[in-house]
Design a protein around this motif. Structure first.
Motif, PDB file in Angstrom:
ATOM      1  N   THR A   1     -90.406 113.459  16.832  1.00  0.00           N
ATOM      2  CA  THR A   1     -90.578 112.242  17.613  1.00  0.00           C
ATOM      3  C   THR A   1     -90.968 111.093  16.698  1.00  0.00           C
ATOM      4  O   THR A   1     -92.038 111.137  16.078  1.00  0.00           O
ATOM      5  CB  THR A   1     -91.662 112.432  18.706  1.00  0.00           C
ATOM      6  OG1 THR A   1     -91.225 113.431  19.639  1.00  0.00           O
ATOM      7  CG2 THR A   1     -91.923 111.135  19.449  1.00  0.00           C
TER       8      THR A   1
ATOM      9  N   TYR B   1     -90.743 107.782  17.986  1.00  0.00           N
ATOM     10  CA  TYR B   1     -91.472 106.957  18.952  1.00  0.00           C
ATOM     11  C   TYR B   1     -91.417 107.634  20.315  1.00  0.00           C
ATOM     12  O   TYR B   1     -90.386 108.144  20.721  1.00  0.00           O
ATOM     13  CB  TYR B   1     -90.927 105.532  18.989  1.00  0.00           C
ATOM     14  CG  TYR B   1     -89.551 105.343  19.592  1.00  0.00           C
ATOM     15  CD1 TYR B   1     -89.382 104.607  20.757  1.00  0.00           C
ATOM     16  CD2 TYR B   1     -88.398 105.864  18.986  1.00  0.00           C
ATOM     17  CE1 TYR B   1     -88.116 104.400  21.307  1.00  0.00           C
ATOM     18  CE2 TYR B   1     -87.136 105.659  19.521  1.00  0.00           C
ATOM     19  CZ  TYR B   1     -87.012 104.924  20.686  1.00  0.00           C
ATOM     20  OH  TYR B   1     -85.759 104.724  21.232  1.00  0.00           O
TER      21      TYR B   1
ATOM     22  N   ARG C   1     -91.135 107.708  24.137  1.00  0.00           N
ATOM     23  CA  ARG C   1     -90.524 106.827  25.131  1.00  0.00           C
ATOM     24  C   ARG C   1     -90.165 107.618  26.377  1.00  0.00           C
ATOM     25  O   ARG C   1     -89.855 108.803  26.301  1.00  0.00           O
ATOM     26  CB  ARG C   1     -89.278 106.139  24.566  1.00  0.00           C
ATOM     27  CG  ARG C   1     -88.280 107.059  23.903  1.00  0.00           C
ATOM     28  CD  ARG C   1     -86.944 106.388  23.682  1.00  0.00           C
ATOM     29  NE  ARG C   1     -86.207 106.242  24.941  1.00  0.00           N
ATOM     30  CZ  ARG C   1     -85.059 105.573  25.062  1.00  0.00           C
ATOM     31  NH1 ARG C   1     -84.530 104.966  24.026  1.00  0.00           N
ATOM     32  NH2 ARG C   1     -84.434 105.505  26.229  1.00  0.00           N
ATOM     33  N   TRP C   2     -90.260 106.947  27.496  1.00  0.00           N
ATOM     34  CA  TRP C   2     -89.861 107.569  28.754  1.00  0.00           C
ATOM     35  C   TRP C   2     -89.469 106.481  29.742  1.00  0.00           C
ATOM     36  O   TRP C   2     -89.876 105.325  29.624  1.00  0.00           O
ATOM     37  CB  TRP C   2     -90.980 108.441  29.317  1.00  0.00           C
ATOM     38  CG  TRP C   2     -92.190 107.708  29.819  1.00  0.00           C
ATOM     39  CD1 TRP C   2     -92.477 107.351  31.105  1.00  0.00           C
ATOM     40  CD2 TRP C   2     -93.296 107.236  29.025  1.00  0.00           C
ATOM     41  NE1 TRP C   2     -93.676 106.696  31.180  1.00  0.00           N
ATOM     42  CE2 TRP C   2     -94.206 106.611  29.914  1.00  0.00           C
ATOM     43  CE3 TRP C   2     -93.600 107.293  27.663  1.00  0.00           C
ATOM     44  CZ2 TRP C   2     -95.396 106.044  29.474  1.00  0.00           C
ATOM     45  CZ3 TRP C   2     -94.773 106.711  27.229  1.00  0.00           C
ATOM     46  CH2 TRP C   2     -95.653 106.101  28.122  1.00  0.00           C
TER      47      TRP C   2
ATOM     48  N   LEU D   1     -88.718 101.128  31.055  1.00  0.00           N
ATOM     49  CA  LEU D   1     -88.806 101.938  29.841  1.00  0.00           C
ATOM     50  C   LEU D   1     -90.143 101.664  29.172  1.00  0.00           C
ATOM     51  O   LEU D   1     -90.518 100.508  28.964  1.00  0.00           O
ATOM     52  CB  LEU D   1     -87.662 101.595  28.886  1.00  0.00           C
ATOM     53  CG  LEU D   1     -87.727 102.206  27.472  1.00  0.00           C
ATOM     54  CD1 LEU D   1     -87.667 103.731  27.534  1.00  0.00           C
ATOM     55  CD2 LEU D   1     -86.599 101.662  26.595  1.00  0.00           C
ATOM     56  N   TYR D   2     -90.852 102.733  28.836  1.00  0.00           N
ATOM     57  CA  TYR D   2     -92.142 102.629  28.150  1.00  0.00           C
ATOM     58  C   TYR D   2     -92.011 103.208  26.746  1.00  0.00           C
ATOM     59  O   TYR D   2     -91.402 104.265  26.556  1.00  0.00           O
ATOM     60  CB  TYR D   2     -93.225 103.383  28.933  1.00  0.00           C
ATOM     61  CG  TYR D   2     -93.512 102.784  30.287  1.00  0.00           C
ATOM     62  CD1 TYR D   2     -94.528 101.845  30.459  1.00  0.00           C
ATOM     63  CD2 TYR D   2     -92.756 103.154  31.403  1.00  0.00           C
ATOM     64  CE1 TYR D   2     -94.789 101.283  31.700  1.00  0.00           C
ATOM     65  CE2 TYR D   2     -93.013 102.601  32.649  1.00  0.00           C
ATOM     66  CZ  TYR D   2     -94.024 101.669  32.790  1.00  0.00           C
ATOM     67  OH  TYR D   2     -94.265 101.121  34.028  1.00  0.00           O
ATOM     68  N   ILE D   3     -92.584 102.499  25.798  1.00  0.00           N
ATOM     69  CA  ILE D   3     -92.534 102.920  24.398  1.00  0.00           C
ATOM     70  C   ILE D   3     -93.947 102.962  23.833  1.00  0.00           C
ATOM     71  O   ILE D   3     -94.742 102.039  24.051  1.00  0.00           O
ATOM     72  CB  ILE D   3     -91.667 101.959  23.562  1.00  0.00           C
ATOM     73  CG1 ILE D   3     -90.178 102.143  23.900  1.00  0.00           C
ATOM     74  CG2 ILE D   3     -91.902 102.159  22.064  1.00  0.00           C
ATOM     75  CD1 ILE D   3     -89.270 101.149  23.182  1.00  0.00           C
TER      76      ILE D   3
ATOM     77  N   TYR E   1     -95.603 103.547  19.993  1.00  0.00           N
ATOM     78  CA  TYR E   1     -95.186 103.661  18.600  1.00  0.00           C
ATOM     79  C   TYR E   1     -96.396 103.542  17.677  1.00  0.00           C
ATOM     80  O   TYR E   1     -97.217 102.628  17.836  1.00  0.00           O
ATOM     81  CB  TYR E   1     -94.171 102.564  18.268  1.00  0.00           C
ATOM     82  CG  TYR E   1     -93.647 102.623  16.850  1.00  0.00           C
ATOM     83  CD1 TYR E   1     -92.795 103.646  16.451  1.00  0.00           C
ATOM     84  CD2 TYR E   1     -94.020 101.669  15.906  1.00  0.00           C
ATOM     85  CE1 TYR E   1     -92.319 103.715  15.153  1.00  0.00           C
ATOM     86  CE2 TYR E   1     -93.545 101.722  14.604  1.00  0.00           C
ATOM     87  CZ  TYR E   1     -92.696 102.746  14.225  1.00  0.00           C
ATOM     88  OH  TYR E   1     -92.226 102.805  12.927  1.00  0.00           O
TER      89      TYR E   1
ATOM     90  N   GLU F   1     -93.435  97.822  27.150  1.00  0.00           N
ATOM     91  CA  GLU F   1     -92.698  98.190  28.359  1.00  0.00           C
ATOM     92  C   GLU F   1     -91.762  97.067  28.765  1.00  0.00           C
ATOM     93  O   GLU F   1     -91.971  95.898  28.425  1.00  0.00           O
ATOM     94  CB  GLU F   1     -93.654  98.490  29.510  1.00  0.00           C
ATOM     95  CG  GLU F   1     -94.453  97.293  29.989  1.00  0.00           C
ATOM     96  CD  GLU F   1     -95.231  97.602  31.250  1.00  0.00           C
ATOM     97  OE1 GLU F   1     -94.587  97.946  32.264  1.00  0.00           O
ATOM     98  OE2 GLU F   1     -96.477  97.494  31.208  1.00  0.00           O
TER      99      GLU F   1
ATOM    100  N   ASN G   1     -83.874 109.633  25.893  1.00  0.00           N
ATOM    101  CA  ASN G   1     -85.055 109.556  25.038  1.00  0.00           C
ATOM    102  C   ASN G   1     -84.971 110.496  23.839  1.00  0.00           C
ATOM    103  O   ASN G   1     -85.257 110.131  22.704  1.00  0.00           O
ATOM    104  CB  ASN G   1     -86.306 109.889  25.857  1.00  0.00           C
ATOM    105  CG  ASN G   1     -86.475 108.989  27.063  1.00  0.00           C
ATOM    106  OD1 ASN G   1     -86.204 107.798  26.996  1.00  0.00           O
ATOM    107  ND2 ASN G   1     -86.915 109.562  28.168  1.00  0.00           N
TER     108      ASN G   1
ATOM    109  N   ASN H   1     -84.436 109.798  19.398  1.00  0.00           N
ATOM    110  CA  ASN H   1     -85.330 110.332  18.374  1.00  0.00           C
ATOM    111  C   ASN H   1     -84.609 111.306  17.450  1.00  0.00           C
ATOM    112  O   ASN H   1     -84.956 111.434  16.274  1.00  0.00           O
ATOM    113  CB  ASN H   1     -86.524 111.028  19.038  1.00  0.00           C
ATOM    114  CG  ASN H   1     -87.652 110.072  19.347  1.00  0.00           C
ATOM    115  OD1 ASN H   1     -88.308 109.554  18.446  1.00  0.00           O
ATOM    116  ND2 ASN H   1     -87.883 109.813  20.628  1.00  0.00           N
TER     117      ASN H   1
END
Length: 219
Positions: free
Chosen positions: A122, A124, A126-127, A135-137, A139, A149, A197, A201
């Motif tokens: 992974t 970053y 993310r989902w 989308l949420y990140i 990092y 987001e 997602n 990655n």
């Protein structure tokens, strides 16, 4: 297969993806080219491409990466890549509570099941919240985690992902940013990115575009 006996993790996921990419390139060449000089050149090129993805390397780290060029059989080459997992730096430990703090304005944040995440592979976290198309990140950057987001709109077609630079099913990721001192002034920053997602990655080989987008959207 010889590896240094004492070697701390130093390979990040995107660098591991580069190694896998070069191993695949080398394997394809081994299957189609018989000329030993050509093969030697390709082996050297593969190692150089891998080494270039890193900064300063210790002699032990360089020795490990250079082994990429030493295998003749396909299964040995893949075994070499597989055993590199022990030298991969995992994504920093994170809890649902920590993630919630990164998105304080989202009261009913749906955090993914962190127990199912392959942290070694992974770059970053993310989902996508399907209910809201957001989308949420998360990092890691300079020792801390950054949360970002925005709205993601499925494009229902394949194209070039700006983060992993591969042809994937795309969504348009749009992030709203405050502009100026007035709370009513906003600007937006958008980019075409993977809908998948895990695939992003798995394919990412550079963090430059990802970091540039996050930094621009976080200003």
């Amino acid at each position: 297969m010889q590896t240094p006996s004492i070697l701390q993790p130093f390979i990040h996921n995107h660098q591991l993806n580069i190694i896998q990419k070069q191993a695949n390139f080398l394997l394809k060449t081994m299957r189609s080219v018989a000329d030993r000089k050509v093969l030697a050149t390709v082996r050297d090129t593969a190692v150089n491409n891998v080494v270039d993805a890193f900064g300063a390397l210790t002699p032990e780290q360089y020795e490990l990466l250079e082994q990429l060029s030493s295998y003749e059989a396909a299964h040995e080459l893949q075994q070499y890549v597989d055993q590199l997992d022990r030298y991969v730096v995992p994504f920093p430990a994170v809890s649902p509570q920590h993630i919630q703090k990164l998105f304080p304005k989202t009261k009913k944040l749906k955090v993914p099941n962190l127990e199912t995440i392959d942290w070694l592979h992974t770059t970053y976290l993310r989902w996508i919240d399907i209910a809201t198309n957001r989308l949420y990140i998360v990092y890691p950057h300079e020792g801390k985690l950054i949360g970002l987001e925005g709205q993601i709109t499925p494009m229902n077609k394949n194209g070039f992902c700006m983060f992993c630079h591969r042809n994937q099913e795309l969504g348009f990721f749009n992030v709203k940013m405050k502009k100026g001192s007035s709370p009513d002034n906003f600007a937006s920053l958008g980019q075409y990115v993977c809908m998948d997602n895990e695939a992003c990655n798995h394919n990412i080989t550079s963090t430059f575009a990802l970091e540039r987008f996050i930094q621009s959207a976080s200003k």
